[in-house]
Design an enzyme around this catalytic site. Structure first.
Site, PDB file in Angstrom:
ATOM      1  N   GLN A   6     -18.665   4.870   3.080  1.00  0.00           N
ATOM      2  CA  GLN A   6     -19.562   5.929   3.975  1.00  0.00           C
ATOM      3  C   GLN A   6     -19.216   5.669   5.722  1.00  0.00           C
ATOM      4  OE1 GLN A   6     -22.975   5.969   1.174  1.00  0.00           O
ATOM      5  NE2 GLN A   6     -23.304   7.639   2.604  1.00  0.00           N
ATOM      6  N   TYR A  25       3.822   1.940   2.381  1.00  0.00           N
ATOM      7  CA  TYR A  25       4.175   2.331   3.193  1.00  0.00           C
ATOM      8  C   TYR A  25       5.583   2.277   3.035  1.00  0.00           C
ATOM      9  CZ  TYR A  25      -0.423   2.787   5.369  1.00  0.00           C
ATOM     10  OH  TYR A  25      -1.881   3.732   5.084  1.00  0.00           O
ATOM     11  N   HIS A  85      -1.435   3.515  -1.715  1.00  0.00           N
ATOM     12  CA  HIS A  85      -2.498   4.829  -1.932  1.00  0.00           C
ATOM     13  C   HIS A  85      -2.790   6.290  -2.400  1.00  0.00           C
ATOM     14  CE1 HIS A  85      -4.472   2.769   1.844  1.00  0.00           C
ATOM     15  NE2 HIS A  85      -3.028   2.862   2.730  1.00  0.00           N
ATOM     16  N   ARG A  92       2.470  -8.582   4.254  1.00  0.00           N
ATOM     17  CA  ARG A  92       1.383  -8.430   3.223  1.00  0.00           C
ATOM     18  C   ARG A  92       2.885  -7.402   1.815  1.00  0.00           C
ATOM     19  NH1 ARG A  92      -3.118  -4.867   4.541  1.00  0.00           N
ATOM     20  NH2 ARG A  92      -4.129  -4.507   2.423  1.00  0.00           N
ATOM     21  N   GLU A  94       0.549  -1.125  -0.060  1.00  0.00           N
ATOM     22  CA  GLU A  94       0.508   0.067  -0.116  1.00  0.00           C
ATOM     23  C   GLU A  94       1.072   1.318   0.030  1.00  0.00           C
ATOM     24  OE1 GLU A  94      -1.450  -2.657   0.643  1.00  0.00           O
ATOM     25  OE2 GLU A  94      -3.851  -2.060  -0.152  1.00  0.00           O
TER      26      GLU A  94
HETATM   27  P1  NAP Z   1     -28.206  16.584  -2.068  1.00  0.00           P
HETATM   28  O1  NAP Z   1     -26.769  15.694  -1.807  1.00  0.00           O
HETATM   29  O2  NAP Z   1     -28.875  17.315  -0.974  1.00  0.00           O
HETATM   30  O3  NAP Z   1     -27.777  17.583  -3.774  1.00  0.00           O
HETATM   31  C1  NAP Z   1     -28.642  18.303  -3.533  1.00  0.00           C
HETATM   32  C2  NAP Z   1     -28.480  18.925  -4.622  1.00  0.00           C
HETATM   33  O4  NAP Z   1     -29.087  19.601  -5.160  1.00  0.00           O
HETATM   34  C3  NAP Z   1     -26.961  19.785  -4.152  1.00  0.00           C
HETATM   35  O5  NAP Z   1     -25.974  20.084  -5.523  1.00  0.00           O
HETATM   36  C4  NAP Z   1     -27.662  21.499  -4.302  1.00  0.00           C
HETATM   37  O6  NAP Z   1     -26.645  22.444  -4.963  1.00  0.00           O
HETATM   38  C5  NAP Z   1     -28.921  21.736  -5.399  1.00  0.00           C
HETATM   39  N1  NAP Z   1     -30.128  21.692  -4.750  1.00  0.00           N
HETATM   40  C6  NAP Z   1     -30.655  21.985  -3.865  1.00  0.00           C
HETATM   41  N2  NAP Z   1     -31.719  23.179  -3.814  1.00  0.00           N
HETATM   42  C7  NAP Z   1     -31.652  23.858  -4.880  1.00  0.00           C
HETATM   43  C8  NAP Z   1     -33.047  23.461  -5.433  1.00  0.00           C
HETATM   44  N3  NAP Z   1     -33.950  24.682  -4.927  1.00  0.00           N
HETATM   45  N4  NAP Z   1     -33.140  24.270  -6.855  1.00  0.00           N
HETATM   46  C9  NAP Z   1     -31.814  23.531  -7.566  1.00  0.00           C
HETATM   47  N5  NAP Z   1     -30.649  22.980  -6.925  1.00  0.00           N
HETATM   48  C10 NAP Z   1     -30.483  22.436  -5.453  1.00  0.00           C
HETATM   49  O7  NAP Z   1     -29.774  15.737  -2.151  1.00  0.00           O
HETATM   50  P2  NAP Z   1     -28.995  14.148  -3.408  1.00  0.00           P
HETATM   51  O8  NAP Z   1     -28.005  14.369  -4.567  1.00  0.00           O
HETATM   52  O9  NAP Z   1     -30.838  14.942  -4.036  1.00  0.00           O
HETATM   53  O10 NAP Z   1     -28.791  12.986  -2.929  1.00  0.00           O
HETATM   54  C11 NAP Z   1     -29.701  12.824  -1.731  1.00  0.00           C
HETATM   55  C12 NAP Z   1     -28.464  12.146  -0.606  1.00  0.00           C
HETATM   56  O11 NAP Z   1     -28.590  10.588  -0.698  1.00  0.00           O
HETATM   57  C13 NAP Z   1     -26.488  12.627  -0.279  1.00  0.00           C
HETATM   58  O12 NAP Z   1     -27.145  13.821   0.710  1.00  0.00           O
HETATM   59  C14 NAP Z   1     -26.084  11.930  -0.406  1.00  0.00           C
HETATM   60  O13 NAP Z   1     -26.327  11.730   0.857  1.00  0.00           O
HETATM   61  C15 NAP Z   1     -27.294  10.540  -0.931  1.00  0.00           C
HETATM   62  N6  NAP Z   1     -27.084   9.677  -2.045  1.00  0.00           N
HETATM   63  C16 NAP Z   1     -25.130   9.093  -1.412  1.00  0.00           C
HETATM   64  C17 NAP Z   1     -23.920   9.113  -3.155  1.00  0.00           C
HETATM   65  C18 NAP Z   1     -22.712   8.685  -2.211  1.00  0.00           C
HETATM   66  O14 NAP Z   1     -22.151   8.525  -3.724  1.00  0.00           O
HETATM   67  N7  NAP Z   1     -22.530   8.234  -1.655  1.00  0.00           N
HETATM   68  C19 NAP Z   1     -25.008   8.871  -3.997  1.00  0.00           C
HETATM   69  C20 NAP Z   1     -26.323   8.847  -3.678  1.00  0.00           C
HETATM   70  C21 NAP Z   1     -27.694   9.788  -2.896  1.00  0.00           C
HETATM   71  P3  NAP Z   1     -26.468  24.071  -4.800  1.00  0.00           P
HETATM   72  O15 NAP Z   1     -27.220  24.436  -3.671  1.00  0.00           O
HETATM   73  O16 NAP Z   1     -25.136  24.592  -4.763  1.00  0.00           O
HETATM   74  O17 NAP Z   1     -27.612  23.979  -6.141  1.00  0.00           O
HETATM   75 FE1  SF4 Z   2     -17.594   0.006   5.000  1.00  0.00          FE
HETATM   76 FE2  SF4 Z   2     -20.388  -1.317   5.730  1.00  0.00          FE
HETATM   77 FE3  SF4 Z   2     -20.203   0.260   3.766  1.00  0.00          FE
HETATM   78 FE4  SF4 Z   2     -18.970  -1.831   3.130  1.00  0.00          FE
HETATM   79  S1  SF4 Z   2     -20.578  -1.112   4.172  1.00  0.00           S
HETATM   80  S2  SF4 Z   2     -17.874  -0.269   2.548  1.00  0.00           S
HETATM   81  S3  SF4 Z   2     -18.087  -2.011   5.441  1.00  0.00           S
HETATM   82  S4  SF4 Z   2     -19.896   1.468   5.532  1.00  0.00           S
END
Ligand code: NAP
Ligand code: SF4
Length: 674
Positions: free
Chosen positions: A340, A167, A253, A215, A165
């Protein structure tokens, strides 16, 4: 043996026997730093009780300069030894075995005191390392050997010497980081001297009947990494020096190729380990993106390795092996490789846990035990919040009914699983379904829960989730659709698309729209080509000479947000770069700092700044709205008006930046109190 004959076969190491072929790989959890040794011991003991043959701890520093960060845990004195003995005793009580990983970070140590072969700063650390002199190198070797001796005194069954990795030991192996001209640099013999010397001295310090895992980085995935000949030569020397087992390390990394994220195909790198099979006489372990017993079984049956390492899957489910043995693979909580709650937490200085299993590393605090009295509990909503709550409530002995108005469970997870690279979400929804059935939860699909029905339950939990936010952009004849239309309902989208909102969903929708046909995550050859993974037998470090060769994008996408910060800044700490790089490879244009003026048949009209200057038209056949969500609370409001008490969780509680991690954690914690 009926189930998984290769995986569940014992492995004879001569002086000791491992009861199956499963290693729980090293994970830095942050538990040791709490100094709550009962908590550390409970984490490992639960996993030992779950049947894993051998576990490796998170990396322990051999000395202050080698710690990943200032204050990193290690065995520095008699008290540390006594503390670790609490852990090893509890593991042995459960018939488990545990090795301590010795991790010297070298130039990856987040400290101005970091040391390495040469003063070459890493791209992922602000501190240039100090070049070690002869005495300094001898001190590092002696400290690593002493850490191993202390590990033995603390009751460990062995140590893992971290040599991959990127290290410390890795840093001596390649000319990219080792510019020395003395006996520790230059020729291969000189560059290998440090890891070989370390293993010899560790063996001398611990005696014969003690496991030493080394490793070994088998594909560095960085420029000027090792050749395959060098890897094989090193592996043979490491065997001669006294190692018991060789484990696989994939990528430094600082590599710009994802190696463990969810979009990496399952068992994507077991072919690399397979090359080493037959080159050494000691057992070889393979690793990376192995997350089900069947995948692990196939890897072993295919002759890729003697043993399989899985790390994050043991955060999701401590009983992985026990359930596999019982033929209950469908009840193993799956690791979706999202990072996450594990690596994103580790790299933000937070305690590691798991999105699917919030009890991971919180075993002593979040206890799901039988309730004094069984209650009738209604849960409205079959998304991650509702389903996790249902499972935990059922474990507590409550009689649980889940009402879901759709014809299937999963909620927002059903959108995630449609995204190329997020196929693991299928397994998560399937696991919820199997677990609900196994625990006797009464699941009512296609059923809208009414106040009058809910009145009869002892507890009512509202997990009705979210509805998409309408940003009210004036539409003068354009084609505007929502993300649910695209991901769930198959609404047709034109060739030029403007995506409004660059949160997790905006990125996901863009990923969905730039791909056509089979997802590269389901096709290893295509994935390797896309990211530029070559063969270490052909190029140093295993980087494809022609670099990444992504398929042409299926559509022309512009991804927009109002904020002027970097687009994608809010994505996961350890995975955001992958999402950004993946879209950049598909020529997705990212724009921040916009105001949305209107949509016409021409496309999306935007302006910039408070004065709404520099009007511009983003030419688009379709505009997809991904502007976040608002809570769906109408049922909660009706219950309140009718005087029926309820608990509101997940997106129905707070929609802002809602994610499954928070929803599942909140629901499970609520269940623990009912
Ligand atoms: P979000 O992360 O809260 O993003 C919403 C987007 O909309 C932002 O880019 C925001 O940017 C924009 N926005 C907010 N209010 C607005 C308005 N009134 N008019 C126009 N644009 C507006 O929500 P999301 O993308 O729907 O995702 C929801 C949740 O699902 C996320 O927070 C995340 O935790 C989860 N999720 C995670 C992943 C992942 O890969 N980990 C993938 C999908 C979903 P601006 O305000 O700058 O315009
Ligand atoms: Fe990490 Fe749990 Fe997501 Fe697996 S499911 S990557 S252990 S948070």
């Amino acid at each position: 043996m009926a189930n998984y004959p290769h995986l569940l076969a014992p492995l004879d190491l001569g002086f000791t026997t491992l009861k199956n072929r499963v290693l729980m790989g090293s994970m830095h959890t942050g538990l040791e730093e709490t100094k709550d040794w009962n908590r550390v011991a409970t984490f490992y003991a639960e996993r030992a009780a779950g049947g894993v043959a051998l576990m490796v701890t998170g990396g322990m520093a051999p000395n202050r300069e080698g710690g990943v960060f200032p204050g990193a845990a290690g065995l520095f004195n008699d008290q540390d030894i006594a503390n670790h003995k609490v852990v090893t005793d509890r593991v042995h009580d459960h018939d488990g075995k545990i090795c301590m990983q010795i991790l010297h970070a070298g130039r990856y140590a987040y400290s101005p005191d970091c040391v390495s072969a040469s003063p070459v700063k890493s791209p992922i650390s602000p501190f240039p390392p100090k070049e070690l002199d002869e005495d300094g190198i001898e001190k590092q070797i002696a400290d690593i050997a002493e850490a191993a001796r202390r590990a033995k005194e603390a009751g460990y069954d062995g140590v893992e010497v971290m040599g991959s990795e990127g290290y410390f030991l890795n840093q001596f192996l390649v000319t990219h980081t080792n510019k020395r001209t003395d006996r520790w640099g230059g020729s291969l013999e000189n560059r290998m001297r440090l890891p070989i010397e370390v293993v010899k001295r560790v063996r001398a310090a611990v005696g014969e009947a003690f496991i030493i895992i080394y490793r070994l980085s088998m594909i560095d995935l960085v420029p000027n990494g090792q050749t395959w000949d060098e890897v094989v030569t090193l592996a043979r020397e490491i065997e001669k020096a006294g190692a018991t087992i060789i484990n696989t390390g994939i990528g430094w990394h600082e590599a710009r190729i994802p190696t463990i994220a969810t979009s990496v195909p399952r068992r994507a790198f077991t072919w690399v380990t397979q090359k080493l099979m037959g080159e050494v006489g000691i057992p070889v372990i393979t690793s990376n993106r192995i997350n089900t017993p069947q995948v692990a079984e196939d890897v072993l049956a295919d002759g890729c390795a003697d043993m399989v390492s899985m790390a994050r899957p043991f955060l999701d489910d401590s009983q992985f092996v026990a359930k596999a043995m019982r033929g209950e693979a469908d009840l193993i909580a799956p690791c979706i490789a999202c990072n996450q709650a594990c690596l994103d937490h580790t790299f933000s200085g937070k305690m590691t846990s798991c999105l699917v299993n919030p009890r991971a590393c919180f075993e002593t605090e979040l206890v799901i035990e039988k309730a004094n009295a069984s209650k009738a509990i209604a849960i409205v909503g079959g998304g991650p919040a509702g389903l996790s709550t249902a499972l935990a409530c059922a474990d507590r002995g409550h009689k649980v009914t889940v009402f879901e108005k759709a014809s299937e469970i999963g909620g927002q997870l059903n959108m995630a699983k449609t995204i190329p690279g997020k196929e693991e979400f299928y397994g998560l929804v399937d696991w919820y379904a199997a677990s609900l059935a196994a625990k006797g939860v009464d699941l009512r699909l296609d059923t809208e829960a009414k106040v009058e029905i809910l009145r009869d339950f002892d507890e009512v939990i509202i997990a009705t989730g979210v509805t998409p936010r309408d940003p009210s952009i004036p539409n003068e004849g354009g084609h505007v659709v929502g993300y649910r239309d695209v991901l769930l309902h198959g609404t047709q989208v034109g060739d030029r698309v403007a995506v409004v909102g660059a949160g997790g969903i905006g990125f996901d929708v863009s990923e969905f729209l730039v791909h056509e046909g089979e997802s590269p995550t389901e096709n290893l050859a295509a994935w390797k080509e896309e990211w530029g993974v070559g063969d270490p037998e052909e190029t140093r470090g295993g980087l494809a000479p022609e670099g990444p060769q992504p398929e042409a994008p299926a559509r022309q996408i512009t991804l927009l947000q109002r904020k002027s910060t970097k687009v994608g800044k809010g994505l996961g700490k350890t995975t955001g770069w992958i999402h950004r790089a993946a879209l950049q490879m598909k020529n997705v244009k990212m724009m921040g700092g916009v105001n949305y003026e209107k949509v016409t048949a021409e496309g999306l009209h935007v302006s910039f700044g408070e004065a709404r200057e520099n009007p511009q038209v983003i030419e688009a056949d379709t505009v997809v709205i991904c502007a976040g969500q608002v809570s769906e609370r109408s049922l909660a409001d009706s219950l309140e008006a009718a005087g029926v008490a309820c608990h509101v969780i997940g997106g129905a509680d707070v929609a802002a930046e809602l994610d499954a991690k928070r929803a599942i954690d909140q629901g499970t914690r609520l269940a623990a109190t009912l």
